[in-house]
Design a protein around this motif. Sequence first.
Motif, PDB file in Angstrom:
ATOM      1  N   GLU A  81       5.163  12.929  -6.419  1.00 52.39           N
ATOM      2  CA  GLU A  81       4.772  11.611  -5.893  1.00 52.39           C
ATOM      3  C   GLU A  81       5.102  10.503  -6.882  1.00 52.39           C
ATOM      4  O   GLU A  81       5.748   9.522  -6.528  1.00 52.39           O
ATOM      5  CB  GLU A  81       3.284  11.604  -5.554  1.00 52.39           C
ATOM      6  CG  GLU A  81       2.969  12.412  -4.323  1.00 52.39           C
ATOM      7  CD  GLU A  81       1.507  12.336  -3.955  1.00 52.39           C
ATOM      8  OE1 GLU A  81       0.881  11.286  -4.189  1.00 52.39           O
ATOM      9  OE2 GLU A  81       0.997  13.331  -3.421  1.00 52.39           O
ATOM     10  N   TRP A  82       4.669  10.645  -8.125  1.00 52.82           N
ATOM     11  CA  TRP A  82       4.936   9.569  -9.076  1.00 52.82           C
ATOM     12  C   TRP A  82       6.402   9.507  -9.483  1.00 52.82           C
ATOM     13  O   TRP A  82       6.891   8.460  -9.874  1.00 52.82           O
ATOM     14  CB  TRP A  82       4.012   9.630 -10.301  1.00 52.82           C
ATOM     15  CG  TRP A  82       4.166  10.814 -11.203  1.00 52.82           C
ATOM     16  CD1 TRP A  82       3.367  11.911 -11.236  1.00 52.82           C
ATOM     17  CD2 TRP A  82       5.149  11.014 -12.226  1.00 52.82           C
ATOM     18  NE1 TRP A  82       3.801  12.787 -12.190  1.00 52.82           N
ATOM     19  CE2 TRP A  82       4.889  12.260 -12.820  1.00 52.82           C
ATOM     20  CE3 TRP A  82       6.236  10.267 -12.691  1.00 52.82           C
ATOM     21  CZ2 TRP A  82       5.673  12.779 -13.847  1.00 52.82           C
ATOM     22  CZ3 TRP A  82       7.011  10.784 -13.719  1.00 52.82           C
ATOM     23  CH2 TRP A  82       6.726  12.024 -14.283  1.00 52.82           C
TER      24      TRP A  82
ATOM     25  N   THR B 247       8.827   9.571  -7.514  1.00 49.05           N
ATOM     26  CA  THR B 247       9.558   8.798  -6.504  1.00 49.05           C
ATOM     27  C   THR B 247       9.035   7.371  -6.351  1.00 49.05           C
ATOM     28  O   THR B 247       9.596   6.606  -5.570  1.00 49.05           O
ATOM     29  CB  THR B 247       9.487   9.514  -5.140  1.00 49.05           C
ATOM     30  OG1 THR B 247       8.123   9.683  -4.756  1.00 49.05           O
ATOM     31  CG2 THR B 247      10.181  10.866  -5.191  1.00 49.05           C
ATOM     32  N   GLU B 248       7.986   7.012  -7.073  1.00 48.94           N
ATOM     33  CA  GLU B 248       7.435   5.657  -6.981  1.00 48.94           C
ATOM     34  C   GLU B 248       8.501   4.619  -7.320  1.00 48.94           C
ATOM     35  O   GLU B 248       9.258   4.777  -8.269  1.00 48.94           O
ATOM     36  CB  GLU B 248       6.252   5.487  -7.944  1.00 48.94           C
ATOM     37  CG  GLU B 248       4.956   5.958  -7.379  1.00 48.94           C
ATOM     38  CD  GLU B 248       3.792   5.716  -8.312  1.00 48.94           C
ATOM     39  OE1 GLU B 248       3.860   4.807  -9.164  1.00 48.94           O
ATOM     40  OE2 GLU B 248       2.813   6.468  -8.197  1.00 48.94           O
ATOM     41  N   GLY B 249       8.530   3.572  -6.531  1.00 54.73           N
ATOM     42  CA  GLY B 249       9.467   2.482  -6.774  1.00 54.73           C
ATOM     43  C   GLY B 249      10.875   2.720  -6.253  1.00 54.73           C
ATOM     44  O   GLY B 249      11.722   1.845  -6.343  1.00 54.73           O
TER      45      GLY B 249
ATOM     46  N   ARG C  65      12.145   5.989  -0.856  1.00 56.05           N
ATOM     47  CA  ARG C  65      11.171   6.935  -1.404  1.00 56.05           C
ATOM     48  C   ARG C  65      10.977   8.181  -0.538  1.00 56.05           C
ATOM     49  O   ARG C  65      10.965   9.301  -1.045  1.00 56.05           O
ATOM     50  CB  ARG C  65       9.828   6.242  -1.622  1.00 56.05           C
ATOM     51  CG  ARG C  65       8.841   7.144  -2.301  1.00 56.05           C
ATOM     52  CD  ARG C  65       7.543   6.469  -2.586  1.00 56.05           C
ATOM     53  NE  ARG C  65       6.713   7.337  -3.403  1.00 56.05           N
ATOM     54  CZ  ARG C  65       5.468   7.103  -3.675  1.00 56.05           C
ATOM     55  NH1 ARG C  65       4.891   6.002  -3.238  1.00 56.05           N
ATOM     56  NH2 ARG C  65       4.780   7.945  -4.406  1.00 56.05           N
TER      57      ARG C  65
END
Length: 70
Positions: free
Chosen positions: A15-16, A18-20, A24
Motif C-alpha cells: 500500500e505505501w 504505491t502511494e502518490g 496507483r
Amino acid sequence: MKLTRREVAIPHHYEWMTEGSKNRGKLFKRYIAAYVKHNYPGWYLSKITGRKAIIKLKEEAGNESNEDDR
C-alpha cells in the motif's frame, strides 16, 4: 478434492509503496500479481478483495493466462 482457489493476505507494505503513484490501482495490482507469481508458484492472481488476494491454480502450462479472471 484438489484446492483450486485460495485467499491470501496482501502484505501491508504494498500500500505505501504505491502511494502518490499516478496509476496507483494499476501499479498495486501489478505488484500483487508479481508477489503471487513469486511466492505461490503455479498460482495466478484472480482478483483483489479488500486486503486479500484471491488466487487460482493454473490448470495446465498451455492455459496459464486467464485474462477474464484478472
